[in-house]
Design a protein around this motif. Sequence first.
Motif, PDB file in Angstrom:
ATOM      1  N   TRP A 146       0.828  -1.215   0.000  1.00  0.00           N
ATOM      2  CA  TRP A 146       0.000   0.000   0.000  1.00  0.00           C
ATOM      3  C   TRP A 146       0.858   1.260   0.000  1.00  0.00           C
ATOM      4  O   TRP A 146       0.439   2.301  -0.517  1.00  0.00           O
ATOM      5  N   GLY A 147       2.071   1.173   0.543  1.00  0.00           N
ATOM      6  CA  GLY A 147       2.980   2.312   0.530  1.00  0.00           C
ATOM      7  C   GLY A 147       4.074   2.185  -0.512  1.00  0.00           C
ATOM      8  O   GLY A 147       4.963   3.037  -0.581  1.00  0.00           O
ATOM      9  N   GLU A 148       4.025   1.145  -1.317  1.00  0.00           N
ATOM     10  CA  GLU A 148       5.013   0.961  -2.389  1.00  0.00           C
ATOM     11  C   GLU A 148       4.352   1.275  -3.741  1.00  0.00           C
ATOM     12  O   GLU A 148       4.158   2.434  -4.068  1.00  0.00           O
ATOM     13  N   ASN A 149       3.971   0.229  -4.502  1.00  0.00           N
ATOM     14  CA  ASN A 149       3.411   0.535  -5.825  1.00  0.00           C
ATOM     15  C   ASN A 149       2.090   1.287  -5.743  1.00  0.00           C
ATOM     16  O   ASN A 149       1.766   2.110  -6.596  1.00  0.00           O
ATOM     17  N   GLY A 203      10.487   0.336 -19.502  1.00  0.00           N
ATOM     18  CA  GLY A 203      11.025   0.146 -18.166  1.00  0.00           C
ATOM     19  C   GLY A 203      12.031  -0.987 -18.068  1.00  0.00           C
ATOM     20  O   GLY A 203      12.240  -1.744 -19.022  1.00  0.00           O
ATOM     21  N   PRO A 204      12.647  -1.147 -16.898  1.00  0.00           N
ATOM     22  CA  PRO A 204      13.669  -2.185 -16.702  1.00  0.00           C
ATOM     23  C   PRO A 204      13.034  -3.549 -16.502  1.00  0.00           C
ATOM     24  O   PRO A 204      11.861  -3.657 -16.128  1.00  0.00           O
ATOM     25  N   PRO A 205      13.789  -4.616 -16.716  1.00  0.00           N
ATOM     26  CA  PRO A 205      13.266  -5.960 -16.431  1.00  0.00           C
ATOM     27  C   PRO A 205      13.100  -6.152 -14.925  1.00  0.00           C
ATOM     28  O   PRO A 205      13.777  -5.511 -14.122  1.00  0.00           O
ATOM     29  N   GLY A 206      12.171  -7.033 -14.567  1.00  0.00           N
ATOM     30  CA  GLY A 206      11.961  -7.330 -13.155  1.00  0.00           C
ATOM     31  C   GLY A 206      11.377  -6.186 -12.366  1.00  0.00           C
ATOM     32  O   GLY A 206      11.532  -6.114 -11.146  1.00  0.00           O
ATOM     33  N   ALA A 207      10.664  -5.276 -13.036  1.00  0.00           N
ATOM     34  CA  ALA A 207      10.170  -4.065 -12.372  1.00  0.00           C
ATOM     35  C   ALA A 207       9.131  -4.363 -11.299  1.00  0.00           C
ATOM     36  O   ALA A 207       8.918  -3.537 -10.406  1.00  0.00           O
ATOM     37  N   SER A 208       8.493  -5.522 -11.348  1.00  0.00           N
ATOM     38  CA  SER A 208       7.482  -5.845 -10.336  1.00  0.00           C
ATOM     39  C   SER A 208       8.102  -6.066  -8.962  1.00  0.00           C
ATOM     40  O   SER A 208       7.381  -6.172  -7.971  1.00  0.00           O
ATOM     41  N   SER A 209       9.437  -6.128  -8.900  1.00  0.00           N
ATOM     42  CA  SER A 209      10.138  -6.257  -7.614  1.00  0.00           C
ATOM     43  C   SER A 209      10.788  -4.953  -7.172  1.00  0.00           C
ATOM     44  O   SER A 209      11.415  -4.898  -6.118  1.00  0.00           O
ATOM     45  N   ASN A 210      10.650  -3.909  -7.958  1.00  0.00           N
ATOM     46  CA  ASN A 210      11.341  -2.647  -7.676  1.00  0.00           C
ATOM     47  C   ASN A 210      10.472  -1.684  -6.883  1.00  0.00           C
ATOM     48  O   ASN A 210       9.357  -1.349  -7.291  1.00  0.00           O
ATOM     49  N   GLY A 226      -5.195  -1.888   0.415  1.00  0.00           N
ATOM     50  CA  GLY A 226      -4.221  -1.325  -0.505  1.00  0.00           C
ATOM     51  C   GLY A 226      -3.146  -2.319  -0.901  1.00  0.00           C
ATOM     52  O   GLY A 226      -2.716  -2.375  -2.063  1.00  0.00           O
ATOM     53  N   THR A 227      -2.712  -3.128   0.060  1.00  0.00           N
ATOM     54  CA  THR A 227      -1.694  -4.137  -0.246  1.00  0.00           C
ATOM     55  C   THR A 227      -2.254  -5.227  -1.158  1.00  0.00           C
ATOM     56  O   THR A 227      -1.570  -5.683  -2.091  1.00  0.00           O
ATOM     57  N   ALA A 228      -3.502  -5.629  -0.927  1.00  0.00           N
ATOM     58  CA  ALA A 228      -4.118  -6.651  -1.781  1.00  0.00           C
ATOM     59  C   ALA A 228      -4.260  -6.156  -3.218  1.00  0.00           C
ATOM     60  O   ALA A 228      -3.960  -6.886  -4.178  1.00  0.00           O
ATOM     61  N   VAL A 229      -4.685  -4.909  -3.388  1.00  0.00           N
ATOM     62  CA  VAL A 229      -4.783  -4.334  -4.728  1.00  0.00           C
ATOM     63  C   VAL A 229      -3.392  -4.214  -5.343  1.00  0.00           C
ATOM     64  O   VAL A 229      -3.191  -4.503  -6.536  1.00  0.00           O
ATOM     65  N   GLY A 230      -2.421  -3.808  -4.539  1.00  0.00           N
ATOM     66  CA  GLY A 230      -1.048  -3.705  -5.039  1.00  0.00           C
ATOM     67  C   GLY A 230      -0.512  -5.022  -5.546  1.00  0.00           C
ATOM     68  O   GLY A 230       0.240  -5.077  -6.532  1.00  0.00           O
ATOM     69  N   GLN A 231      -0.891  -6.105  -4.911  1.00  0.00           N
ATOM     70  CA  GLN A 231      -0.468  -7.432  -5.362  1.00  0.00           C
ATOM     71  C   GLN A 231      -1.083  -7.771  -6.717  1.00  0.00           C
ATOM     72  O   GLN A 231      -0.423  -8.370  -7.585  1.00  0.00           O
ATOM     73  N   GLN A 232      -2.339  -7.392  -6.924  1.00  0.00           N
ATOM     74  CA  GLN A 232      -2.987  -7.638  -8.219  1.00  0.00           C
ATOM     75  C   GLN A 232      -2.287  -6.847  -9.326  1.00  0.00           C
ATOM     76  O   GLN A 232      -1.996  -7.383 -10.406  1.00  0.00           O
ATOM     77  N   ALA A 259       3.992  -8.138 -13.864  1.00  0.00           N
ATOM     78  CA  ALA A 259       4.839  -9.318 -14.076  1.00  0.00           C
ATOM     79  C   ALA A 259       4.333 -10.203 -15.206  1.00  0.00           C
ATOM     80  O   ALA A 259       4.955 -11.225 -15.509  1.00  0.00           O
ATOM     81  N   GLY A 260       3.207  -9.824 -15.816  1.00  0.00           N
ATOM     82  CA  GLY A 260       2.664 -10.598 -16.929  1.00  0.00           C
ATOM     83  C   GLY A 260       1.832 -11.786 -16.524  1.00  0.00           C
ATOM     84  O   GLY A 260       1.538 -12.654 -17.346  1.00  0.00           O
ATOM     85  N   GLN A 261       1.432 -11.839 -15.271  1.00  0.00           N
ATOM     86  CA  GLN A 261       0.665 -12.976 -14.765  1.00  0.00           C
ATOM     87  C   GLN A 261      -0.832 -12.820 -14.985  1.00  0.00           C
ATOM     88  O   GLN A 261      -1.588 -13.781 -14.833  1.00  0.00           O
ATOM     89  N   MET A 262      -1.285 -11.614 -15.292  1.00  0.00           N
ATOM     90  CA  MET A 262      -2.689 -11.382 -15.616  1.00  0.00           C
ATOM     91  C   MET A 262      -2.798 -10.097 -16.418  1.00  0.00           C
ATOM     92  O   MET A 262      -1.855  -9.307 -16.467  1.00  0.00           O
ATOM     93  N   SER A 263      -3.942  -9.901 -17.062  1.00  0.00           N
ATOM     94  CA  SER A 263      -4.157  -8.697 -17.856  1.00  0.00           C
ATOM     95  C   SER A 263      -4.558  -7.539 -16.964  1.00  0.00           C
ATOM     96  O   SER A 263      -4.941  -7.719 -15.802  1.00  0.00           O
ATOM     97  N   ALA A 264      -4.496  -6.335 -17.522  1.00  0.00           N
ATOM     98  CA  ALA A 264      -4.948  -5.159 -16.783  1.00  0.00           C
ATOM     99  C   ALA A 264      -6.421  -5.291 -16.423  1.00  0.00           C
ATOM    100  O   ALA A 264      -6.838  -4.955 -15.307  1.00  0.00           O
ATOM    101  N   GLU A 265      -7.211  -5.792 -17.351  1.00  0.00           N
ATOM    102  CA  GLU A 265      -8.649  -5.943 -17.111  1.00  0.00           C
ATOM    103  C   GLU A 265      -8.911  -6.910 -15.960  1.00  0.00           C
ATOM    104  O   GLU A 265      -9.757  -6.651 -15.092  1.00  0.00           O
ATOM    105  N   ASP A 266      -8.190  -8.030 -15.928  1.00  0.00           N
ATOM    106  CA  ASP A 266      -8.384  -9.007 -14.849  1.00  0.00           C
ATOM    107  C   ASP A 266      -7.916  -8.445 -13.505  1.00  0.00           C
ATOM    108  O   ASP A 266      -8.525  -8.704 -12.466  1.00  0.00           O
ATOM    109  N   ALA A 267      -6.816  -7.697 -13.520  1.00  0.00           N
ATOM    110  CA  ALA A 267      -6.317  -7.115 -12.277  1.00  0.00           C
ATOM    111  C   ALA A 267      -7.313  -6.099 -11.712  1.00  0.00           C
ATOM    112  O   ALA A 267      -7.573  -6.074 -10.506  1.00  0.00           O
ATOM    113  N   LEU A 268      -7.882  -5.277 -12.581  1.00  0.00           N
ATOM    114  CA  LEU A 268      -8.872  -4.295 -12.137  1.00  0.00           C
ATOM    115  C   LEU A 268     -10.143  -4.978 -11.634  1.00  0.00           C
ATOM    116  O   LEU A 268     -10.736  -4.555 -10.633  1.00  0.00           O
ATOM    117  N   ALA A 269     -10.553  -6.043 -12.330  1.00  0.00           N
ATOM    118  CA  ALA A 269     -11.752  -6.769 -11.897  1.00  0.00           C
ATOM    119  C   ALA A 269     -11.535  -7.418 -10.538  1.00  0.00           C
ATOM    120  O   ALA A 269     -12.426  -7.404  -9.675  1.00  0.00           O
TER     121      ALA A 269
END
Length: 441
Positions: free
Chosen positions: A191-194, A238-245, A402-408, A414-424
Amino acid sequence: MTITFRALLGATALCATAGLAGAQDSVTLTIATVNNGDMIRMQGLTSEFTAANPGIQVEWVTLEENILRERVTTDIATQGGQYDILTIGTYEVPIWAAQGWLVPLDDLGDDYDTDDLIPAVRDALSMDGKLYAAPFYAESAMVMYRTDLAEAAGVTIPEAPTWTDIMTAAQAMTDKSAEQYGICLRGKPGWGENMAFLTAMANSYGARWFDTDWNPQFDSPEWQATLTDYLTMMNEYGPPGASSNGFNENLSLFQQGKCGIWIDATVAASFVTDPEDSTVADKVGFAQFPNKEGVDNRGNWLWAWSLAIPASSDAQDAAKTFIAWATSRGYTELVAGKEGWRAAPPGTRASLYENADYQAEAPFAAMTLASINAANTQKASVQDIPYTGGQFVAIPEFQGIGTAVGQQFSAALAGQMSAEDALAAAQANTTREMTRAGYIK
């Protein structure tokens, strides 16, 4: 990491600590803090404090941001008493003060000069006119960019850019074959990161977390545009591995010369312009947080990493002595004397921004102060909202939501789901939690 400092202590810092710890002659303070550069610097100066206060010893617990939040929240909610001083932010202070979990700081000594604190920051850390945490440094958010890369690419980043300006410049600056990335943004979930960044970005797109009946708004076109553009920038430029930055990872990338643009906390400015740590120190420009064309809003980010005393501490007088020292004008003078005015903790005291030496050494000073003063935490969105907060929603449930949404959203990056699925998923999960908490009837 070892930091060596010359011996110097500002006279004001000595005065600010005098007399507060007299009732506790031999105590050990346990301080929980975040692993940010300014906090690491403060730890390196601990010997200056203990030399002036020989009856007080200090033990540091230094943690990554997400872990710090988890541990101090658990400790204070259970009255665990592990820590005497907590490093917390503008989100926690009013909520915890209302619960009676924090000690008021209205007696930090005659020389502390509470009136010198920047009003927006002081008010965010107060309840009923009493200060409940003392700001160590405060920040808004802004654009930091490589002036040399922009010139070479033939692009201009104006002082008040739009997101179109940013995306155009990021594309032009990108050369992945040379490990040169056009833009670096937070991707690490939290919630305080991404979500701090993405909430600010969503505000600048005209989005809101909730409507006036507390219904989540992730199914809105504004959130769709926010997340789509964010993923486009990060995946293409952006850089590779950005989901960990997070903040620290992107700071390192920018200092190494691998980022054309970095949009993040204003506090980073002193680190990206530090010639000892940054390879691009003399090639950095600054601009306001971007807005979406047609939206009169630029992120509304306001944060202060602050020092607070949990009510469970049995060393409250000594803790006040340390806080008075670490957040005083004298501490600022101490840092300036050792590392130059550019390194002084920013965003907390009006006197710093009136200091000609600081203005001369810190090319980012004016933009930092303007960004802080422009933040409107009472109305973060151009739409009607039932909450306060800039890059967060000031309700107790926001940490978990906020943290749960940030994980989505991190999973989408990271390419594990689409923007539409993450928002849903964000819409469904947040609706469920807000209903369970009683906000949605």
